[in-house]
Scaffold this active site. Sequence first.
Site, PDB file in Angstrom:
ATOM      1  N   ASP A   8       0.864  -1.179   0.000  1.00 30.96           N
ATOM      2  CA  ASP A   8       0.000   0.000   0.000  1.00 30.96           C
ATOM      3  C   ASP A   8       0.907   1.238   0.000  1.00 30.96           C
ATOM      4  O   ASP A   8       1.344   1.696  -1.041  1.00 30.96           O
ATOM      5  CB  ASP A   8      -0.901  -0.117   1.233  1.00 30.96           C
ATOM      6  CG  ASP A   8      -1.885   1.008   1.403  1.00 30.96           C
ATOM      7  OD1 ASP A   8      -1.995   1.852   0.517  1.00 30.96           O
ATOM      8  OD2 ASP A   8      -2.562   1.066   2.446  1.00 30.96           O
TER       9      ASP A   8
ATOM     10  N   ASP B  47      -7.882  -8.947   5.454  1.00 34.56           N
ATOM     11  CA  ASP B  47      -8.996  -8.771   6.389  1.00 34.56           C
ATOM     12  C   ASP B  47      -9.401  -7.322   6.532  1.00 34.56           C
ATOM     13  O   ASP B  47      -8.640  -6.401   6.244  1.00 34.56           O
ATOM     14  CB  ASP B  47      -8.584  -9.275   7.779  1.00 34.56           C
ATOM     15  CG  ASP B  47      -7.598  -8.326   8.457  1.00 34.56           C
ATOM     16  OD1 ASP B  47      -6.553  -8.018   7.841  1.00 34.56           O
ATOM     17  OD2 ASP B  47      -7.884  -7.864   9.577  1.00 34.56           O
TER      18      ASP B  47
HETATM   19  P1  IMP Z   1       1.823  -0.553   3.806  1.00 35.22           P
HETATM   20  O1  IMP Z   1       2.926  -0.510   4.822  1.00 35.22           O
HETATM   21  O2  IMP Z   1       1.002   0.728   3.836  1.00 35.22           O
HETATM   22  O3  IMP Z   1       2.350  -0.854   2.415  1.00 35.22           O
HETATM   23  O4  IMP Z   1       0.816  -1.687   4.237  1.00 35.22           O
HETATM   24  C1  IMP Z   1       1.087  -3.024   4.026  1.00 35.22           C
HETATM   25  C2  IMP Z   1       0.185  -3.940   4.820  1.00 35.22           C
HETATM   26  O5  IMP Z   1      -0.999  -3.270   5.246  1.00 35.22           O
HETATM   27  C3  IMP Z   1      -0.278  -5.121   3.981  1.00 35.22           C
HETATM   28  O6  IMP Z   1       0.623  -6.189   4.080  1.00 35.22           O
HETATM   29  C4  IMP Z   1      -1.628  -5.427   4.588  1.00 35.22           C
HETATM   30  O7  IMP Z   1      -1.486  -6.296   5.684  1.00 35.22           O
HETATM   31  C5  IMP Z   1      -2.132  -4.089   5.076  1.00 35.22           C
HETATM   32  N1  IMP Z   1      -3.019  -3.477   4.076  1.00 35.22           N
HETATM   33  C6  IMP Z   1      -2.753  -2.447   3.258  1.00 35.22           C
HETATM   34  N2  IMP Z   1      -3.795  -2.155   2.486  1.00 35.22           N
HETATM   35  C7  IMP Z   1      -4.757  -3.029   2.819  1.00 35.22           C
HETATM   36  C8  IMP Z   1      -6.085  -3.280   2.316  1.00 35.22           C
HETATM   37  O8  IMP Z   1      -6.618  -2.597   1.400  1.00 35.22           O
HETATM   38  N3  IMP Z   1      -6.758  -4.301   2.903  1.00 35.22           N
HETATM   39  C9  IMP Z   1      -6.245  -5.078   3.880  1.00 35.22           C
HETATM   40  N4  IMP Z   1      -5.010  -4.910   4.358  1.00 35.22           N
HETATM   41  C10 IMP Z   1      -4.257  -3.880   3.829  1.00 35.22           C
END
Ligand code: IMP
Length: 198
Positions: free
Chosen positions: A122, A178
Amino acid sequence: MFRKKINACSMPMQHDTPIRVHDRLFVPLISEAEIQARVAELAVRINEDYAGRNPLIIVVLNGAFVFAADLVRLLTIRPEIQFIRISTYGNSMQSTETARVLLDLEGQLEHRHVVLIEDIVDTGYTMDFFLSLLDQHNPASVRVMTLLFKPERYGGRRPPEYIGFRIPPAFVVGYGMDYAQQGRELRAIYQPAPEPSN
Ligand code: IMP
Protein backbone atom coordinates in the site's frame (compact mmCIF):
# COMPACT_ATOMS: atom_id res chain seq x y z
CA MET A 1 5.95 -8.36 -17.24
CA PHE A 2 2.88 -7.33 -15.26
CA ARG A 3 0.13 -8.05 -17.72
CA LYS A 4 -2.99 -8.03 -15.59
CA LYS A 5 -4.02 -4.57 -14.50
CA ILE A 6 -7.00 -3.43 -12.51
CA ASN A 7 -7.20 0.28 -13.16
CA ALA A 8 -8.82 3.02 -11.16
CA CYS A 9 -11.88 2.94 -13.43
CA SER A 10 -12.75 -0.70 -12.87
CA MET A 11 -16.28 -0.94 -11.56
CA PRO A 12 -18.10 -4.00 -10.27
CA MET A 13 -20.48 -5.72 -12.66
CA GLN A 14 -24.22 -5.19 -12.25
CA HIS A 15 -24.96 -8.66 -10.89
CA ASP A 16 -22.38 -8.42 -8.12
CA THR A 17 -24.20 -8.79 -4.85
CA PRO A 18 -22.57 -6.83 -2.01
CA ILE A 19 -21.30 -8.78 0.98
CA ARG A 20 -21.09 -7.40 4.51
CA VAL A 21 -17.89 -7.45 6.57
CA HIS A 22 -18.48 -5.85 9.96
CA ASP A 23 -20.18 -2.52 9.27
CA ARG A 24 -19.24 -2.21 5.60
CA LEU A 25 -20.54 -3.51 2.29
CA PHE A 26 -18.06 -4.80 -0.27
CA VAL A 27 -18.36 -5.81 -3.93
CA PRO A 28 -16.04 -7.98 -6.03
CA LEU A 29 -12.94 -6.36 -7.50
CA ILE A 30 -10.94 -9.42 -8.66
CA SER A 31 -12.62 -12.79 -9.18
CA GLU A 32 -11.37 -16.13 -7.92
CA ALA A 33 -10.62 -17.22 -11.51
CA GLU A 34 -8.60 -14.07 -12.22
CA ILE A 35 -6.62 -14.55 -9.03
CA GLN A 36 -5.85 -18.19 -9.75
CA ALA A 37 -4.75 -17.42 -13.31
CA ARG A 38 -2.43 -14.67 -12.13
CA VAL A 39 -0.98 -16.74 -9.28
CA ALA A 40 -0.12 -19.44 -11.83
CA GLU A 41 1.69 -16.82 -13.95
CA LEU A 42 3.63 -15.59 -10.93
CA ALA A 43 4.64 -19.15 -10.07
CA VAL A 44 6.04 -19.57 -13.59
CA ARG A 45 8.12 -16.43 -13.06
CA ILE A 46 9.58 -17.76 -9.82
CA ASN A 47 10.24 -21.17 -11.34
CA GLU A 48 12.14 -19.52 -14.20
CA ASP A 49 14.00 -16.86 -12.23
CA TYR A 50 15.10 -19.22 -9.44
CA ALA A 51 15.67 -22.37 -11.49
CA GLY A 52 18.51 -24.41 -10.01
CA ARG A 53 18.48 -22.36 -6.78
CA ASN A 54 17.10 -22.95 -3.33
CA PRO A 55 15.56 -19.57 -2.44
CA LEU A 56 14.27 -18.68 1.00
CA ILE A 57 10.64 -17.64 0.66
CA ILE A 58 9.53 -15.44 3.54
CA VAL A 59 5.76 -15.07 3.85
CA VAL A 60 4.50 -11.95 5.57
CA LEU A 61 1.68 -12.94 7.93
CA ASN A 62 -1.17 -12.70 8.29
CA GLY A 63 -2.55 -11.46 4.99
CA ALA A 64 -0.27 -13.34 2.57
CA PHE A 65 -1.03 -16.81 3.90
CA VAL A 66 -3.65 -17.70 1.28
CA PHE A 67 -1.68 -16.25 -1.64
CA ALA A 68 1.51 -17.98 -0.48
CA ALA A 69 -0.24 -21.32 0.01
CA ASP A 70 -1.56 -21.25 -3.57
CA LEU A 71 1.72 -19.96 -4.99
CA VAL A 72 4.15 -22.40 -3.37
CA ARG A 73 2.08 -25.41 -4.45
CA LEU A 74 2.67 -24.36 -8.06
CA LEU A 75 6.44 -24.17 -7.67
CA THR A 76 8.69 -26.76 -9.27
CA ILE A 77 11.83 -25.40 -7.58
CA ARG A 78 12.62 -26.43 -3.98
CA PRO A 79 12.38 -23.35 -1.76
CA GLU A 80 12.60 -23.10 1.99
CA ILE A 81 9.56 -21.33 3.43
CA GLN A 82 9.52 -19.17 6.55
CA PHE A 83 7.04 -16.74 8.05
CA ILE A 84 7.23 -13.30 9.64
CA ARG A 85 4.61 -11.02 10.99
CA ILE A 86 4.68 -7.26 10.61
CA SER A 87 1.91 -5.28 12.21
CA THR A 88 0.84 -1.93 10.74
CA TYR A 89 -2.93 -1.63 10.96
CA GLY A 90 -4.37 -2.98 14.18
CA ASN A 91 -8.10 -3.10 13.65
CA SER A 92 -8.37 0.13 11.74
CA MET A 93 -8.52 0.86 8.02
CA GLN A 94 -5.77 3.49 8.22
CA SER A 95 -2.10 2.80 7.59
CA THR A 96 0.53 3.96 10.01
CA GLU A 97 4.24 4.15 9.47
CA THR A 98 5.07 1.95 12.43
CA ALA A 99 5.87 -1.69 11.96
CA ARG A 100 6.88 -4.52 14.25
CA VAL A 101 8.61 -7.73 13.33
CA LEU A 102 7.13 -10.44 15.50
CA LEU A 103 9.08 -13.47 14.31
CA ASP A 104 12.82 -13.42 13.85
CA LEU A 105 14.79 -14.93 11.00
CA GLU A 106 18.23 -13.98 12.24
CA GLY A 107 20.98 -16.40 11.23
CA GLN A 108 19.08 -17.81 8.25
CA LEU A 109 19.60 -15.04 5.74
CA GLU A 110 23.30 -14.82 5.01
CA HIS A 111 24.13 -15.49 1.33
CA ARG A 112 20.55 -16.63 0.64
CA HIS A 113 18.37 -15.62 -2.26
CA VAL A 114 15.27 -14.29 -0.52
CA VAL A 115 11.78 -13.80 -1.94
CA LEU A 116 9.49 -11.83 0.36
CA ILE A 117 5.81 -12.64 -0.23
CA GLU A 118 3.33 -9.85 0.55
CA ASP A 119 -0.44 -9.75 0.16
CA ILE A 120 -0.54 -6.05 -0.61
CA VAL A 121 1.88 -3.16 -0.85
CA ASP A 122 0.00 0.00 0.00
CA THR A 123 2.20 2.89 1.20
CA GLY A 124 5.25 0.62 0.97
CA TYR A 125 6.43 1.50 4.50
CA THR A 126 6.08 -2.06 5.78
CA MET A 127 8.07 -3.42 2.87
CA ASP A 128 10.80 -0.79 3.22
CA PHE A 129 11.07 -1.49 6.93
CA PHE A 130 11.50 -5.19 6.35
CA LEU A 131 13.90 -4.78 3.41
CA SER A 132 16.19 -2.61 5.52
CA LEU A 133 16.19 -5.29 8.25
CA LEU A 134 16.97 -8.02 5.72
CA ASP A 135 19.84 -6.04 4.24
CA GLN A 136 21.59 -6.04 7.62
CA HIS A 137 21.90 -9.84 7.42
CA ASN A 138 23.84 -10.01 4.17
CA PRO A 139 21.47 -11.97 1.90
CA ALA A 140 22.69 -12.79 -1.64
CA SER A 141 19.58 -11.10 -3.08
CA VAL A 142 16.14 -9.95 -2.00
CA ARG A 143 13.09 -9.57 -4.21
CA VAL A 144 9.52 -8.80 -3.24
CA MET A 145 6.44 -10.46 -4.69
CA THR A 146 3.10 -8.88 -3.85
CA LEU A 147 -0.30 -9.99 -5.02
CA LEU A 148 -1.68 -6.43 -4.94
CA PHE A 149 -0.03 -3.04 -5.40
CA LYS A 150 -1.64 0.38 -4.94
CA PRO A 151 0.52 2.65 -7.10
CA GLU A 152 -1.41 5.79 -6.19
CA ARG A 153 -0.61 5.35 -2.50
CA TYR A 154 2.89 4.01 -2.86
CA GLY A 155 5.63 6.17 -1.30
CA GLY A 156 8.35 3.59 -0.67
CA ARG A 157 11.93 3.42 -1.82
CA ARG A 158 11.83 0.34 -4.08
CA PRO A 159 8.70 -0.97 -5.80
CA PRO A 160 8.15 -4.76 -5.70
CA GLU A 161 9.80 -6.81 -8.43
CA TYR A 162 6.77 -9.08 -8.90
CA ILE A 163 3.24 -7.66 -8.86
CA GLY A 164 0.01 -9.60 -9.32
CA PHE A 165 -2.47 -6.75 -9.79
CA ARG A 166 -2.26 -2.99 -9.65
CA ILE A 167 -5.42 -1.76 -7.94
CA PRO A 168 -7.07 1.56 -7.02
CA PRO A 169 -6.36 3.03 -3.56
CA ALA A 170 -9.49 1.54 -1.93
CA PHE A 171 -9.33 -0.78 1.09
CA VAL A 172 -9.80 -4.40 -0.04
CA VAL A 173 -10.72 -7.64 1.72
CA GLY A 174 -10.66 -11.34 0.85
CA TYR A 175 -8.14 -13.96 -0.26
CA GLY A 176 -6.29 -13.68 3.05
CA MET A 177 -6.78 -9.95 3.57
CA ASP A 178 -9.00 -8.77 6.39
CA TYR A 179 -11.04 -5.89 7.60
CA ALA A 180 -10.72 -5.97 11.40
CA GLN A 181 -9.89 -9.71 11.27
CA GLN A 182 -12.84 -10.68 9.10
CA GLY A 183 -13.07 -11.52 5.40
CA ARG A 184 -9.85 -13.54 5.05
CA GLU A 185 -11.72 -16.67 3.95
CA LEU A 186 -13.33 -15.03 0.91
CA ARG A 187 -12.18 -16.60 -2.35
CA ALA A 188 -12.30 -13.36 -4.38
CA ILE A 189 -10.99 -9.89 -3.55
CA TYR A 190 -13.57 -7.23 -2.66
CA GLN A 191 -13.59 -3.43 -2.54
CA PRO A 192 -16.02 -1.14 -0.69
CA ALA A 193 -19.44 -0.90 -2.35
CA PRO A 194 -20.27 2.54 -3.77
CA GLU A 195 -22.21 4.71 -1.32
CA PRO A 196 -25.95 4.65 -2.19
CA SER A 197 -27.09 7.92 -3.76
CA ASN A 198 -30.16 9.53 -2.14
P1 IMP B 1 1.82 -0.55 3.81
O1 IMP B 1 2.93 -0.51 4.82
O2 IMP B 1 1.00 0.73 3.84
O3 IMP B 1 2.35 -0.85 2.42
O4 IMP B 1 0.82 -1.69 4.24
C1 IMP B 1 1.09 -3.02 4.03
C2 IMP B 1 0.19 -3.94 4.82
O5 IMP B 1 -1.00 -3.27 5.25
C3 IMP B 1 -0.28 -5.12 3.98
O6 IMP B 1 0.62 -6.19 4.08
C4 IMP B 1 -1.63 -5.43 4.59
O7 IMP B 1 -1.49 -6.30 5.68
C5 IMP B 1 -2.13 -4.09 5.08
N1 IMP B 1 -3.02 -3.48 4.08
C6 IMP B 1 -2.75 -2.45 3.26
N2 IMP B 1 -3.79 -2.16 2.49
C7 IMP B 1 -4.76 -3.03 2.82
C8 IMP B 1 -6.09 -3.28 2.32
O8 IMP B 1 -6.62 -2.60 1.40
N3 IMP B 1 -6.76 -4.30 2.90
C9 IMP B 1 -6.24 -5.08 3.88
N4 IMP B 1 -5.01 -4.91 4.36
C10 IMP B 1 -4.26 -3.88 3.83
